[in-house]
Design a protein around this motif. Structure first.
Motif, PDB file in Angstrom:
ATOM      1  N   PHE A  16     -11.683  29.267 -42.952  1.00 24.83           N
ATOM      2  CA  PHE A  16     -11.599  30.390 -42.017  1.00 24.83           C
ATOM      3  C   PHE A  16     -11.591  30.000 -40.547  1.00 24.83           C
ATOM      4  CE2 PHE A  16     -14.348  31.615 -45.677  1.00 24.83           C
ATOM      5  CZ  PHE A  16     -13.448  32.441 -46.327  1.00 24.83           C
ATOM      6  N   VAL A  17     -12.070  28.808 -40.211  1.00 23.84           N
ATOM      7  CA  VAL A  17     -12.321  28.484 -38.806  1.00 23.84           C
ATOM      8  C   VAL A  17     -11.038  28.406 -37.989  1.00 23.84           C
ATOM      9  CG1 VAL A  17     -12.325  25.951 -39.083  1.00 23.84           C
ATOM     10  CG2 VAL A  17     -13.707  27.043 -37.275  1.00 23.84           C
ATOM     11  N   ASP A  89     -19.074  33.931 -34.870  1.00 22.41           N
ATOM     12  CA  ASP A  89     -19.304  33.114 -36.060  1.00 22.41           C
ATOM     13  C   ASP A  89     -17.986  32.525 -36.549  1.00 22.41           C
ATOM     14  OD1 ASP A  89     -21.971  33.619 -35.931  1.00 22.41           O
ATOM     15  OD2 ASP A  89     -22.031  35.034 -37.611  1.00 22.41           O
ATOM     16  N   GLY A  90     -18.069  31.339 -37.122  1.00 23.15           N
ATOM     17  CA  GLY A  90     -16.870  30.575 -37.453  1.00 23.15           C
ATOM     18  C   GLY A  90     -15.987  31.158 -38.525  1.00 23.15           C
ATOM     19  N   ASP A  91     -16.473  32.153 -39.270  1.00 26.89           N
ATOM     20  CA  ASP A  91     -15.636  32.793 -40.294  1.00 26.89           C
ATOM     21  C   ASP A  91     -15.179  34.183 -39.871  1.00 26.89           C
ATOM     22  OD1 ASP A  91     -18.181  33.775 -40.409  1.00 26.89           O
ATOM     23  OD2 ASP A  91     -18.327  33.783 -42.592  1.00 26.89           O
ATOM     24  N   THR A 122     -12.498  41.865 -45.290  1.00 24.17           N
ATOM     25  CA  THR A 122     -12.693  40.856 -46.326  1.00 24.17           C
ATOM     26  C   THR A 122     -11.674  39.730 -46.231  1.00 24.17           C
ATOM     27  OG1 THR A 122     -11.429  42.285 -47.830  1.00 24.17           O
ATOM     28  CG2 THR A 122     -13.841  42.401 -47.959  1.00 24.17           C
ATOM     29  N   SER A 123     -10.412  40.068 -46.094  1.00 26.01           N
ATOM     30  CA  SER A 123      -9.397  39.010 -46.055  1.00 26.01           C
ATOM     31  C   SER A 123      -8.501  39.088 -44.825  1.00 26.01           C
ATOM     32  CB  SER A 123      -8.547  39.031 -47.327  1.00 26.01           C
ATOM     33  OG  SER A 123      -7.959  40.307 -47.506  1.00 26.01           O
ATOM     34  N   HIS A 124      -8.045  40.292 -44.480  1.00 28.14           N
ATOM     35  CA  HIS A 124      -7.110  40.433 -43.364  1.00 28.14           C
ATOM     36  C   HIS A 124      -7.713  41.322 -42.277  1.00 28.14           C
ATOM     37  CE1 HIS A 124      -4.002  38.453 -45.693  1.00 28.14           C
ATOM     38  NE2 HIS A 124      -4.207  39.312 -46.678  1.00 28.14           N
ATOM     39  N   GLY A 204     -14.190  41.321 -35.521  1.00 30.03           N
ATOM     40  CA  GLY A 204     -13.970  41.420 -36.954  1.00 30.03           C
ATOM     41  C   GLY A 204     -15.014  40.613 -37.709  1.00 30.03           C
ATOM     42  N   TYR A 205     -15.860  41.308 -38.462  1.00 31.39           N
ATOM     43  CA  TYR A 205     -16.951  40.677 -39.197  1.00 31.39           C
ATOM     44  C   TYR A 205     -16.532  40.511 -40.653  1.00 31.39           C
ATOM     45  CZ  TYR A 205     -21.545  40.199 -41.427  1.00 31.39           C
ATOM     46  OH  TYR A 205     -22.612  39.768 -42.171  1.00 31.39           O
ATOM     47  N   ARG A 206     -16.367  39.259 -41.071  1.00 31.64           N
ATOM     48  CA  ARG A 206     -15.884  38.973 -42.419  1.00 31.64           C
ATOM     49  C   ARG A 206     -17.026  39.061 -43.434  1.00 31.64           C
ATOM     50  NH1 ARG A 206     -11.346  36.016 -43.975  1.00 31.64           N
ATOM     51  NH2 ARG A 206     -11.183  35.124 -41.868  1.00 31.64           N
ATOM     52  N   GLN A 207     -16.804  39.817 -44.489  1.00 30.11           N
ATOM     53  CA  GLN A 207     -17.762  39.901 -45.582  1.00 30.11           C
ATOM     54  C   GLN A 207     -17.303  38.989 -46.705  1.00 30.11           C
ATOM     55  OE1 GLN A 207     -17.931  44.394 -45.965  1.00 30.11           O
ATOM     56  NE2 GLN A 207     -20.103  43.918 -45.876  1.00 30.11           N
ATOM     57  N   ARG A 208     -18.159  38.054 -47.071  1.00 32.02           N
ATOM     58  CA  ARG A 208     -17.789  37.110 -48.124  1.00 32.02           C
ATOM     59  C   ARG A 208     -19.043  36.626 -48.833  1.00 32.02           C
ATOM     60  NH1 ARG A 208     -18.363  31.584 -46.728  1.00 32.02           N
ATOM     61  NH2 ARG A 208     -19.089  31.273 -44.595  1.00 32.02           N
ATOM     62  N   GLU A 209     -18.837  36.165 -50.075  1.00 31.55           N
ATOM     63  CA  GLU A 209     -19.942  35.591 -50.831  1.00 31.55           C
ATOM     64  C   GLU A 209     -20.330  34.256 -50.214  1.00 31.55           C
ATOM     65  OE1 GLU A 209     -21.555  37.011 -53.255  1.00 31.55           O
ATOM     66  OE2 GLU A 209     -20.243  38.778 -53.264  1.00 31.55           O
ATOM     67  N   GLY A 210     -21.640  33.950 -50.229  1.00 37.07           N
ATOM     68  CA  GLY A 210     -22.095  32.657 -49.735  1.00 37.07           C
ATOM     69  C   GLY A 210     -22.438  32.641 -48.269  1.00 37.07           C
ATOM     70  N   SER A 211     -22.213  33.751 -47.547  1.00 37.96           N
ATOM     71  CA  SER A 211     -22.570  33.786 -46.140  1.00 37.96           C
ATOM     72  C   SER A 211     -24.078  33.872 -46.008  1.00 37.96           C
ATOM     73  CB  SER A 211     -21.903  34.980 -45.453  1.00 37.96           C
ATOM     74  OG  SER A 211     -22.411  36.185 -45.966  1.00 37.96           O
ATOM     75  N   THR A 212     -24.587  33.600 -44.800  1.00 37.10           N
ATOM     76  CA  THR A 212     -26.029  33.595 -44.587  1.00 37.10           C
ATOM     77  C   THR A 212     -26.652  34.923 -44.959  1.00 37.10           C
ATOM     78  OG1 THR A 212     -25.783  31.989 -42.795  1.00 37.10           O
ATOM     79  CG2 THR A 212     -27.831  33.244 -42.857  1.00 37.10           C
ATOM     80  N   MET A 213     -25.981  36.029 -44.595  1.00 37.46           N
ATOM     81  CA  MET A 213     -26.550  37.344 -44.863  1.00 37.46           C
ATOM     82  C   MET A 213     -26.683  37.626 -46.355  1.00 37.46           C
ATOM     83  SD  MET A 213     -27.582  38.848 -42.246  1.00 37.46           S
ATOM     84  CE  MET A 213     -27.802  40.476 -42.940  1.00 37.46           C
ATOM     85  N   ARG A 214     -25.962  36.882 -47.193  1.00 34.58           N
ATOM     86  CA  ARG A 214     -26.035  37.126 -48.634  1.00 34.58           C
ATOM     87  C   ARG A 214     -26.991  36.147 -49.314  1.00 34.58           C
ATOM     88  NH1 ARG A 214     -22.060  40.528 -50.682  1.00 34.58           N
ATOM     89  NH2 ARG A 214     -20.534  41.207 -49.158  1.00 34.58           N
ATOM     90  N   THR A 215     -27.616  35.237 -48.550  1.00 30.41           N
ATOM     91  CA  THR A 215     -28.515  34.250 -49.129  1.00 30.41           C
ATOM     92  C   THR A 215     -29.844  34.226 -48.380  1.00 30.41           C
ATOM     93  OG1 THR A 215     -27.486  32.540 -47.724  1.00 30.41           O
ATOM     94  CG2 THR A 215     -26.637  32.778 -49.954  1.00 30.41           C
ATOM     95  N   VAL A 216     -30.312  35.404 -47.957  1.00 31.94           N
ATOM     96  CA  VAL A 216     -31.534  35.477 -47.169  1.00 31.94           C
ATOM     97  C   VAL A 216     -32.761  35.344 -48.057  1.00 31.94           C
ATOM     98  CG1 VAL A 216     -30.473  36.908 -45.415  1.00 31.94           C
ATOM     99  CG2 VAL A 216     -31.662  37.995 -47.315  1.00 31.94           C
TER     100      VAL A 216
END
Length: 308
Positions: A16-17, A89-91, A122-124, A204-216
């Protein structure tokens, strides 16, 4: 034009970067530097960033061992040269006019901090068409802190413009993986004369699995509550009650309702939340439901998640 330092913490975002950095290189505000802090990536994120820095000297890449996003942001602030700082954020992806609109609004309002909205994707990511002039509201320090606690100003450090000298004195708490942005924003707002808030989504805030917000970690939310309680002031007591109740509720949603400390917080603050007309409607509903039983809000939350 004032130099703006855009700080981009990256960790394993090679996919994503490239899009993120291209969105920054394409900003309509040209007097920027892009400070990329790689936090010990194990994929080819460093190579992607280094290649882009060779193409455009506005990008600087700093490498450090893995210490977390807060440490990466703090490192970026210490290396920044601009009068102002913003974070991406880089993504994620910045609207082409993000920096321009933030700088213009800050200077027009004679404010210390500028904030804008964001859009999830999510993607675009498709940038919204912006009106010629930005619609905005200007708040005092106290009012801005209140809006933040009532969740009307987003927690994230992104889509905001800060004075670098203030950020140098108010670092992100590196012991937290969650809520560090809320605490930093509160501390910066508290030191500001005025904060201007734009209605437009400039990020644009990307929602994806494995991001910090999903592993708190649940422990992080408890630490956030502790930090908030240390900051409580009488004039903002209702706003703090709302935010602390919300944080305790998140822990309950994560299945930790049996914890005595969480039950205590829900009992302690729910009355204020119910009576406070400034509370979010959904939060008041959960507070009312907790009178039936402290586990009921979590049941409602799970039911809502199933029917979405």
């Amino acid at each position: 034009m004032s130099l703006v330092s855009v700080i981009v913490p990256v960790y394993n975002v090679a996919e994503f970067v490239d899009s993120c950095l291209k969105s920054l290189l394409g900003q309509t505000y040209k007097d920027i530097e892009i400070v990329v802090v790689d936090d010990g990536s194990t994929d080819n994120t460093p190579e992607v960033c280094s290649e882009m820095s060779r193409r455009d000297p506005r990008i600087r890449v700093i490498n450090q061992s893995n210490r977390g996003v807060s440490a990466a942001r703090n490192k970026g602030v210490s290396e920044a040269r601009g009068e102002y700082v913003c974070f991406v954020d880089g993504d994620d992806i910045a609207h082409p006019k993000m920096v321009e609109r933030l700088v213009r609004s800050l200077e027009s309002a004679h404010a210390d901090v500028a904030c804008a909205g964001y859009e999830r994707f999510t993607s675009h990511y498709v940038p919204v068409d912006l009106p010629h002039e930005s619609a905005s509201c200007t708040f005092s320090a106290q009012a801005a802190c209140s809006e933040l606690l009532y969740q009307r100003i987003p927690n994230g450090p992104w889509a905001k413009l800060f004075p670098r000298v203030v950020l140098a004195d108010v670092p992100f708490l590196e012991s937290l993986r969650l809520g560090e942005d809320l605490l930093m924003n509160f501390d910066v707002f508290s030191r500001s004369a005025q904060v201007v808030v734009l209605e437009e989504p400039l990020y644009g805030y990307r929602q994806r699995e494995g991001s910090t917000m999903r592993t708190v970690r649940t422990s992080d939310r408890r630490l956030v509550v502790e930090q908030l309680e240390h900051r409580v002031s009488p004039v903002l007591s209702d706003a703090f009650a709302n935010r602390i109740f919300a944080e305790a509720l998140y822990v309950a949603f994560e299945g930790r309702i049996a914890a005595r400390s969480i039950r205590f917080l829900l009992h302690k603050y729910r009355r204020t939340v119910v009576k406070d007309s400034k509370s979010l409607v959904q939060l008041r509903i959960y507070a009312l439901a907790s009178y039936i039983g402290v586990s009921v809000p979590a049941v409602i939350h799970r039911w809502k998640a199933r029917i979405r």
